[in-house]
Every structure is written in structure tokens, then in C-alpha cells.
Design an enzyme around this catalytic site. Sequence first.
Site, mmCIF file in Angstrom:
data_model
loop_
_atom_site.group_PDB
_atom_site.id
_atom_site.type_symbol
_atom_site.label_atom_id
_atom_site.label_comp_id
_atom_site.label_asym_id
_atom_site.label_seq_id
_atom_site.Cartn_x
_atom_site.Cartn_y
_atom_site.Cartn_z
ATOM 1 N N LYS A 44 0.877 -1.177 0.000
ATOM 2 C CA LYS A 44 0.000 0.000 0.000
ATOM 3 C C LYS A 44 0.918 1.232 0.000
ATOM 4 O O LYS A 44 1.970 1.223 0.662
ATOM 5 C CB LYS A 44 -0.885 -0.061 1.260
ATOM 6 C CG LYS A 44 -1.767 1.139 1.491
ATOM 7 C CD LYS A 44 -3.010 1.127 0.644
ATOM 8 C CE LYS A 44 -3.725 2.487 0.758
ATOM 9 N NZ LYS A 44 -4.665 2.729 -0.332
ATOM 10 N N CYS A 152 -2.644 8.175 -7.948
ATOM 11 C CA CYS A 152 -3.837 8.113 -7.089
ATOM 12 C C CYS A 152 -4.832 9.176 -7.572
ATOM 13 O O CYS A 152 -4.490 10.357 -7.644
ATOM 14 C CB CYS A 152 -3.473 8.358 -5.628
ATOM 15 S SG CYS A 152 -4.945 8.381 -4.587
ATOM 16 N N LYS A 189 4.133 4.188 -11.630
ATOM 17 C CA LYS A 189 2.724 3.803 -11.820
ATOM 18 C C LYS A 189 1.955 5.016 -12.333
ATOM 19 O O LYS A 189 1.803 6.016 -11.637
ATOM 20 C CB LYS A 189 2.127 3.281 -10.512
ATOM 21 C CG LYS A 189 0.706 2.740 -10.700
ATOM 22 C CD LYS A 189 0.271 1.932 -9.498
ATOM 23 C CE LYS A 189 -1.153 1.460 -9.609
ATOM 24 N NZ LYS A 189 -1.602 0.720 -8.428
HETATM 25 C C1 LIG Z 1 -9.428 0.409 -2.114
HETATM 26 C C2 LIG Z 1 -8.303 0.627 -3.064
HETATM 27 C C3 LIG Z 1 -7.149 1.269 -2.620
HETATM 28 C C4 LIG Z 1 -6.081 1.488 -3.487
HETATM 29 N N1 LIG Z 1 -4.950 2.096 -3.023
HETATM 30 C C5 LIG Z 1 -3.898 2.279 -3.853
HETATM 31 C C6 LIG Z 1 -2.676 2.826 -3.369
HETATM 32 O O1 LIG Z 1 -2.516 3.157 -2.182
HETATM 33 N N2 LIG Z 1 -1.660 2.995 -4.254
HETATM 34 C C7 LIG Z 1 -1.758 2.627 -5.558
HETATM 35 O O2 LIG Z 1 -0.789 2.777 -6.328
HETATM 36 N N3 LIG Z 1 -2.898 2.084 -6.046
HETATM 37 C C8 LIG Z 1 -3.961 1.907 -5.226
HETATM 38 N N4 LIG Z 1 -5.102 1.309 -5.696
HETATM 39 C C9 LIG Z 1 -5.184 0.908 -7.126
HETATM 40 C C10 LIG Z 1 -4.871 -0.572 -7.329
HETATM 41 O O3 LIG Z 1 -3.556 -0.882 -6.936
HETATM 42 C C11 LIG Z 1 -5.060 -0.974 -8.808
HETATM 43 O O4 LIG Z 1 -4.195 -0.179 -9.599
HETATM 44 C C12 LIG Z 1 -6.489 -0.761 -9.291
HETATM 45 O O5 LIG Z 1 -7.427 -1.134 -8.305
HETATM 46 C C13 LIG Z 1 -6.782 -1.546 -10.579
HETATM 47 O O6 LIG Z 1 -6.630 -2.930 -10.369
HETATM 48 P P1 LIG Z 1 -7.891 -3.921 -10.155
HETATM 49 O O7 LIG Z 1 -8.788 -3.733 -11.336
HETATM 50 O O8 LIG Z 1 -7.282 -5.304 -10.069
HETATM 51 O O9 LIG Z 1 -8.566 -3.505 -8.898
HETATM 52 C C14 LIG Z 1 -6.190 1.078 -4.835
HETATM 53 C C15 LIG Z 1 -7.348 0.430 -5.281
HETATM 54 C C16 LIG Z 1 -8.391 0.204 -4.413
HETATM 55 C C17 LIG Z 1 -9.639 -0.504 -4.921
#
Ligand SMILES: Cc1cc2nc3c(=O)[nH]c(=O)nc-3n(C[C@H](O)[C@H](O)[C@H](O)COP(=O)(O)O)c2cc1C
Length: 375
Positions: A44, A152, A189
Amino acid sequence: MDLSTTFTGIRFHNPFLLSSAPPTESESNILRAFEAGWGGVVTKTIGLHPVVNVVGPKTKFLRADADSAHLSMKKRPGAALHSSWNWELISDKALDWWVPRLGRIKQAFPDHVLVASIMAGSGNDTELRHWQELAVACQEQRCDALEINLSCPHMDRPDMGSNVGKDKELVSIVTKVVKEVAKIPVWAKLTPSTTDIVIEARGAFLGGADAISSSNTFTSLPLIDVDTLDFEVQVDGLVSTGGLGGPAILPLSLAKMSQLTQAFPDKSFSGIGGISSFEHALNYFLLGCGTVQICTAAMLDHAIGPNVIRALNVGLTRFLEKQAEKGWTRVDDFVGLRRDRVVAQSKIRRPTEKDYRGGYDAEGYAATEEVGVKR
Ligand SMILES: Cc1cc2nc3c(=O)[nH]c(=O)nc-3n(C[C@H](O)[C@H](O)[C@H](O)COP(=O)(O)O)c2cc1C
């Protein structure tokens, strides 16, 4: 079957990582994730100062009915997952909380890949030094790589998160600043909330990035409930834009990834967005990604995705067995194999050769010079 791969010089047991999100928000989750078989985790996102999240839920899941157009976050039988929606900020634990934990995780799993996701501001030299402080602290704990969060989607500050990721110069500067102190690979990212992600990616590579991770979540709103006329996620009736993840973003993220891998065929990419099965991950590999990352599917599977990673590993094993006759023995053998199949509309065959010219010439449009478009 050997599922291992090498990405940005780091050896992974398998190419599947938990992305930076709730599944990787604590030491216990990360230890469980390695035990469950994930090849790597991205923590995270870690900042220097603790953040305070909104009151109430930070993440919800939108579901679609099979037999109607109804979409809602309300749990109900027979509905299928459409997407996750979140307005969670970066880790609410600051760097000094993370440091001893990163060290302990590496001690417990020295040969599993631990990537530290970091974020600071970028508006002045002090802020830029914060990136370096974060980078140095994480690499001192033997993290294997750094992922710089330029993506973010819900930071108010104009010099943080996706606001940095939308600015090619800031992307380049932040990457360079981190690279100045990094002894380990740096992945950038990027945000999908941009017109042409290739521009920001070029900035990252100019700054020295070893890889691009894409996508973070897509800027979006929850839906309004027809009975209450309130957003399905709200605090005191108010909502802000948040990030969409999960199945709905798989084709969207793939389009971004295709742009990236075509523009930089010799660079390294970690694919993220909507993956819950090997079939989904395969799309990213075939477009040119060396690893993939997963969040939403893992959140919904015992918080860290033990069944998801099992299915991913089984899926890859079966795929390699099936493709053995082609001589494929590892992921690298098929990375990028479909990268060049994505072309301009005008390159797609028409019933006869002269039917379509991509809007150019003889189709009733103004000549490009007249509308100021350079060809
Ligand atoms: C609740 C939540 C918190 C997230 N927090 C972060 C974060 O702190 N840093 C980050 O780079 N991406 C964060 N993301 C993005 C995820 O790492 C990922 O890029 C995004 O959810 C797309 O992937 P998925 O379709 O598998 O969920 C977060 C996503 C969610 C749903």
C-alpha cells in the site's frame, strides 16, 4: 513447471503480484500473501505523514443483474461484479510504522519480491527530497524495487498523485529524483486519466524509470440511488470522484497498455486493471507486459486472494503445458506476441480495398490542411 520470470532484473517465482491497495496494507496481509503463493507484492502506498480517510466505507463494489439493466452496490443474489469503487487515500500508517515491518517481511521471505510503493508531493525541493527519503528508507530494508505512485486519482493537492501523472515534466522530475538515490529498480505507476499516456510514459523513461505500471483506477462517481436520490457512497450527502477498478476497467486498461507497449516495445511493463483469472492476465502478457498486478479480485477473496493466486498459477501451468509443442516453456516466450495486432482503423480490411481511408481524401470530409491537422 517453471513459472518463474525475471522482470527489471528481479527474479519472481511467478509473474503475479498483489498491487498496492488494501490487500498489502499490513505486515500480516503481506506475509499471508507470500504464503498463499503470490510472486510479489507492492505495498500500500507509503508516505511520510499519516493520512485521514473519509468517515464510513472507503471501498464498495458495483454489481450488475443478469436479467435487467439494474446496476447497484446493494448486495443481492445472482448479481455479477461490475467494478470496485474507492476513495481511499494512501496508507494511513506513515513511513516510520512501515520501516521495521518491511525489514521483517524481507527477513521472513528473502526470496519473495517486495516492492515499496511510495508517494510525496512535488511542488518544491523539500517535497522532492521527501521522495528520496522514502526511497532510501525502503531500500535500506531490502525492498526489491520501488513503485512511485504518480496515479492516485483522489488527491486534492495539484502536486500529488494523478495530478503529477498528468504532467509529463513532473513525472520526469519525480522519477529522476528517485533514481538519483535508488540502487534498486524504479517502476512508475501512471494514471489512465490522461489523453495520451505515451507522453507521460516518455517523461518517466526520460527520468530513468525501469518500468511502467498501468493502470491505477479510473476517475469515476458512484451511481445515484433512485429511491433516496443519494449517491450510493456518500458522507452527509456529499461525494467526491474516486477510482474505478475491477472487471469494468479490463478493456480500458488494455487499450492504455497497448498504446504503451507499442510506443516502447523494448521497455518493461507491469499490467494492472480488471484481472481475476489467467485468461485476463494473458491479455496483458500478449500485449507486452512481463508481470501483472491484481487488487479488486484479491480484495473479494479472503482479503489477499489465496484462490485467485492458485487459479493464476494453475492457469499459467496449463497454458504452458498446452503450448509446449510450440517450444514455449516460460512467460517470456509469449510476452508481446500480440502487440502488433493493434493497428489504426484504416488498416483493418474493408470489403474492397478502396472503401475507407481513415477519414482522409474522397470521403466528404474537409482536407486535413483546411482543418489544420498535420499528417
Ligand atoms: C481500495 C483501493 C485502494 C487502493 N490504493 C492504492 C494505493 O494506495 N496505491 C496505488 O498505487 N494504487 C492503489 N489502488 C489501485 C490498485 O492498486 C489498482 O491499480 C487498481 O485497483 C486496478 O486494479 P484492479 O482492477 O485489479 O482492482 C487502490 C485500489 C483500491 C480498490
